[in-house]
Scaffold this motif. Structure first.
Motif, PDB file in Angstrom:
ATOM      1  N   ASN A  61     -30.174   6.075 -32.446  1.00  0.00           N
ATOM      2  CA  ASN A  61     -30.443   6.585 -33.795  1.00  0.00           C
ATOM      3  C   ASN A  61     -29.577   5.912 -34.861  1.00  0.00           C
ATOM      4  N   PHE A  62     -28.483   5.291 -34.450  1.00  0.00           N
ATOM      5  CA  PHE A  62     -27.594   4.606 -35.387  1.00  0.00           C
ATOM      6  C   PHE A  62     -27.131   3.300 -34.754  1.00  0.00           C
ATOM      7  N   ARG A  63     -27.082   2.243 -35.575  1.00  0.00           N
ATOM      8  CA  ARG A  63     -26.657   0.941 -35.067  1.00  0.00           C
ATOM      9  C   ARG A  63     -25.694   0.312 -36.078  1.00  0.00           C
ATOM     10  N   TYR A  64     -24.523   0.909 -36.211  1.00  0.00           N
ATOM     11  CA  TYR A  64     -23.468   0.412 -37.100  1.00  0.00           C
ATOM     12  C   TYR A  64     -24.009   0.099 -38.504  1.00  0.00           C
ATOM     13  N   PRO A  65     -24.519   1.108 -39.210  1.00  0.00           N
ATOM     14  CA  PRO A  65     -25.158   0.846 -40.508  1.00  0.00           C
ATOM     15  C   PRO A  65     -24.218   0.300 -41.576  1.00  0.00           C
ATOM     16  N   TYR A  66     -22.918   0.595 -41.477  1.00  0.00           N
ATOM     17  CA  TYR A  66     -22.020   0.163 -42.539  1.00  0.00           C
ATOM     18  C   TYR A  66     -21.610  -1.307 -42.449  1.00  0.00           C
ATOM     19  N   ILE A  67     -22.137  -2.033 -41.476  1.00  0.00           N
ATOM     20  CA  ILE A  67     -21.916  -3.485 -41.448  1.00  0.00           C
ATOM     21  C   ILE A  67     -23.089  -4.223 -42.089  1.00  0.00           C
ATOM     22  N   SER A  68     -24.045  -3.496 -42.656  1.00  0.00           N
ATOM     23  CA  SER A  68     -25.263  -4.098 -43.200  1.00  0.00           C
ATOM     24  C   SER A  68     -24.960  -4.973 -44.420  1.00  0.00           C
ATOM     25  N   LYS A  69     -25.816  -5.970 -44.613  1.00  0.00           N
ATOM     26  CA  LYS A  69     -25.680  -6.883 -45.756  1.00  0.00           C
ATOM     27  C   LYS A  69     -26.766  -6.654 -46.804  1.00  0.00           C
ATOM     28  N   SER A  70     -27.572  -5.611 -46.619  1.00  0.00           N
ATOM     29  CA  SER A  70     -28.584  -5.232 -47.612  1.00  0.00           C
ATOM     30  C   SER A  70     -28.941  -3.775 -47.386  1.00  0.00           C
ATOM     31  N   VAL A  71     -29.536  -3.162 -48.393  1.00  0.00           N
ATOM     32  CA  VAL A  71     -29.979  -1.770 -48.258  1.00  0.00           C
ATOM     33  C   VAL A  71     -31.115  -1.682 -47.243  1.00  0.00           C
ATOM     34  N   THR A  72     -31.985  -2.681 -47.236  1.00  0.00           N
ATOM     35  CA  THR A  72     -33.071  -2.710 -46.245  1.00  0.00           C
ATOM     36  C   THR A  72     -32.508  -2.701 -44.841  1.00  0.00           C
ATOM     37  N   GLU A  73     -31.497  -3.528 -44.597  1.00  0.00           N
ATOM     38  CA  GLU A  73     -30.875  -3.560 -43.271  1.00  0.00           C
ATOM     39  C   GLU A  73     -30.181  -2.247 -42.968  1.00  0.00           C
ATOM     40  N   PHE A  74     -29.532  -1.654 -43.973  1.00  0.00           N
ATOM     41  CA  PHE A  74     -28.867  -0.363 -43.769  1.00  0.00           C
ATOM     42  C   PHE A  74     -29.848   0.665 -43.215  1.00  0.00           C
ATOM     43  N   TRP A  75     -31.053   0.726 -43.787  1.00  0.00           N
ATOM     44  CA  TRP A  75     -32.017   1.735 -43.346  1.00  0.00           C
ATOM     45  C   TRP A  75     -32.736   1.375 -42.058  1.00  0.00           C
ATOM     46  N   ARG A  76     -32.508   0.166 -41.579  1.00  0.00           N
ATOM     47  CA  ARG A  76     -32.959  -0.161 -40.227  1.00  0.00           C
ATOM     48  C   ARG A  76     -31.931   0.258 -39.190  1.00  0.00           C
ATOM     49  N   ARG A  77     -30.737   0.563 -39.668  1.00  0.00           N
ATOM     50  CA  ARG A  77     -29.646   0.936 -38.774  1.00  0.00           C
ATOM     51  C   ARG A  77     -29.273   2.415 -38.886  1.00  0.00           C
ATOM     52  N   LEU A 137     -11.086   4.687 -38.879  1.00  0.00           N
ATOM     53  CA  LEU A 137     -12.504   4.952 -39.108  1.00  0.00           C
ATOM     54  C   LEU A 137     -13.258   3.666 -39.451  1.00  0.00           C
ATOM     55  N   ALA A 138     -12.649   2.827 -40.285  1.00  0.00           N
ATOM     56  CA  ALA A 138     -13.298   1.570 -40.664  1.00  0.00           C
ATOM     57  C   ALA A 138     -13.527   0.690 -39.439  1.00  0.00           C
ATOM     58  N   ILE A 139     -12.539   0.619 -38.553  1.00  0.00           N
ATOM     59  CA  ILE A 139     -12.698  -0.179 -37.330  1.00  0.00           C
ATOM     60  C   ILE A 139     -13.771   0.416 -36.424  1.00  0.00           C
ATOM     61  N   CYS A 140     -13.751   1.738 -36.281  1.00  0.00           N
ATOM     62  CA  CYS A 140     -14.707   2.407 -35.384  1.00  0.00           C
ATOM     63  C   CYS A 140     -16.137   2.387 -35.918  1.00  0.00           C
ATOM     64  N   ALA A 141     -16.312   2.085 -37.209  1.00  0.00           N
ATOM     65  CA  ALA A 141     -17.654   1.981 -37.779  1.00  0.00           C
ATOM     66  C   ALA A 141     -18.270   0.613 -37.528  1.00  0.00           C
ATOM     67  N   THR A 142     -17.558  -0.264 -36.823  1.00  0.00           N
ATOM     68  CA  THR A 142     -18.041  -1.602 -36.484  1.00  0.00           C
ATOM     69  C   THR A 142     -18.267  -1.685 -34.970  1.00  0.00           C
ATOM     70  N   PRO A 143     -18.904  -2.756 -34.501  1.00  0.00           N
ATOM     71  CA  PRO A 143     -19.113  -2.903 -33.043  1.00  0.00           C
ATOM     72  C   PRO A 143     -17.849  -3.247 -32.267  1.00  0.00           C
TER      73      PRO A 143
END
Length: 468
Positions: free
Chosen positions: A262-278, A413-419
């Motif tokens: 359901n979540f795939r590290y959304p805060y590493i996204s480089k666009s809003v479109t990518e964010f909503w894919r994650r 938290l910032a580290i844990c929000a990444t892969p």
């Protein structure tokens, strides 16, 4: 009952696992259905009948559609009745007050409606029963003739109250036959404990900072406090909801099911479109399959594609809650998705990656203000403070104290929000197998111990998506 409670961890779950595994395979769907009804009724003893009605209602509709498959008028009537019934129940409990309040304001009336609490998980299980009927109607999946299996699909407690939204076609085969092994159980337990730690140790702790900032009068907030608070909420909602989703997926594996990520590290996204894919992948997938594509998707020209996106994002906002905040929040993201499709994605692709990251995080953080602050006026005032337009000072003693006491937590938290943590764990398993056999179980035991200790001593244990 919530997963991050001592009652669930040390009473409900162990007893459920024991009964499930000592039962013959043919009885396990029935066991899941019964324990799921108990789980739901624990907190919603009356509203359980709404869920049971929705389950039986769409189970019968599926059978009728299958029976009259070749009589198009009858099938269409059954399908429309099913959609109207499901959306009517959802609309009554979730949106009736919102509609009446707006009618009262526009026409200066005083219509009264009962102020009923929102049934927990109604948005999730309604979408699940609807997806089943839609897929049967389109002949994408075979009709389910066993009401116990269908009931287990709808009511399954791991994903009942907050997803992920499981489409019937994804799980139909698993209801009939699923693999159960010690290895899969162990994988599920690991995933559950990781989710529990994300929720209890990370989301709850950073959530205290946002709760403090949110309780402060806007006139008393400094610019730094406003930014610290909304960044805290940005991290809280991710670790809260993704932690719950991890726990749900982990429990699913423990009982032999595979639920979608359901979540795939959304805060590493480089666009809003990518964010909503994650972010909240199951919800995005549901709207894409059952709204965007049936409306024509991107097949009928640019203008209709933009119209379809606007409809999807309006509904995405409305799905989250009966408030203009959520509608504006949905349309806000829809606007950025549309301009990215028109030209911005190409522009971002020519820029260094950090530009896309910063842009996306700024859009998302401001979006969370619209999502979380109680009304649009307050949200606008909060955003004004963030950007120095409220006449508030840049920093005060409280802001500096909050920063100094939470800076390590922000870093973690910032580290844990990444892969990165996941990659480190995989590396330990692959390259240091002997050490990993000892170290990794100890790490999970430590997570479990710390989470339990926190739950024993703390009273702050909200779950943000229960209200949807």
């Amino acid at each position: 009952m919530v997963f991050s409670s001592l009652l669930f961890l040390f009473f409900f779950l162990p007893i459920t696992v024991l009964i499930y595994y000592i039962s013959p395979m043919n009885f396990r769907n029935a066991i899941l259905l019964v324990v799921s009804l108990i789980f739901y009724a624990w907190g919603e003893p009356l509203y359980i009948f709404i869920m049971i009605f929705s389950t039986v209602f769409d189970y019968i509709n599926g059978l009728l559609i299958d029976k009259y498959r070749h009589r198009k008028l009858i099938v269409r009537s059954i399908f429309i009745g099913s959609m109207a019934g499901s959306l009517g129940i959802l609309g009554f409990f979730k949106y009736a007050n919102f509609v009446v309040d707006n009618i009262n304001q526009v026409f200066q009336l005083n219509i009264q409606v009962a102020d009923l609490p929102l049934p927990v998980g109604i948005s999730f299980y309604t979408f699940q029963t609807m997806s089943y009927v839609i897929d049967v109607y389109l002949d994408k999946v075979p009709v389910q003739k066993n009401i116990i299996s269908f009931g287990a699909y709808v009511a399954m407690f791991p994903q009942l109250v907050a997803g992920p939204i499981v489409k019937y076609g994804y799980i139909a085969g698993q209801l009939v036959s699923r693999k159960v092994s010690l290895d899969r159980f162990g994988e599920g337990a690991e995933l559950f404990i990781r989710g529990l730690a994300k929720k209890v140790l990370l989301a709850n702790n950073i959530g205290l900072l946002w709760a403090s900032v949110k309780a402060t009068q806007i006139e008393e907030l400094s610019v730094l406090s406003a930014w610290l608070g909304i960044i805290a909420f940005t991290l809280q909602i991710y670790f809260d909801f993704s932690g719950y989703s991890d726990m749900a997926r982990g429990l699913g594996k423990m009982f032999g099911f595979d639920f979608m990520e359901n979540f795939r590290y959304p805060y590493i996204s480089k666009s809003v479109t990518e964010f909503w894919r994650r972010w909240h992948i199951s919800l995005g997938s549901w709207f894409r399959e059952y709204v965007y594509i049936p409306f024509g998707g991107n097949r009928s020209g640019l203008m209709k594609q933009l119209r379809n996106l606007l409809v999807v994002w309006f509904l995405t906002g409305l799905w989250h809650g009966a408030s203009w905040n959520f509608i504006v929040w949905g349309l806000y993201f829809g606007f950025f998705v549309m301009i990215e499709k028109l030209f911005l994605l190409q522009s971002l692709g020519r820029r260094p990656a950090f530009v896309g990251h910063v842009y996306t995080l700024m859009v998302v953080i401001i979006g969370w203000v619209l999502f979380e602050v109680e009304n649009l006026t307050s949200a606008w005032r909060f955003i004004s403070v963030m950007f120095g337009f409220g006449g508030n000072g840049f920093a005060d003693q409280q802001a500096l104290y909050d920063l100094s006491t939470n800076i390590v937590l922000f870093f973690v938290l910032a580290i844990c929000a990444t892969p990165l943590p996941g990659k480190m764990l995989s590396c330990m398993k692959e390259k240091w197998r002997i050490a990993g056999v000892i170290t990794i179980p100890l790490v999970y035991l430590l997570f479990m111990f710390l989470s339990t200790a926190y739950l024993v001593n703390e009273t702050y244990n909200p779950f943000l998506y229960f209200r949807f």
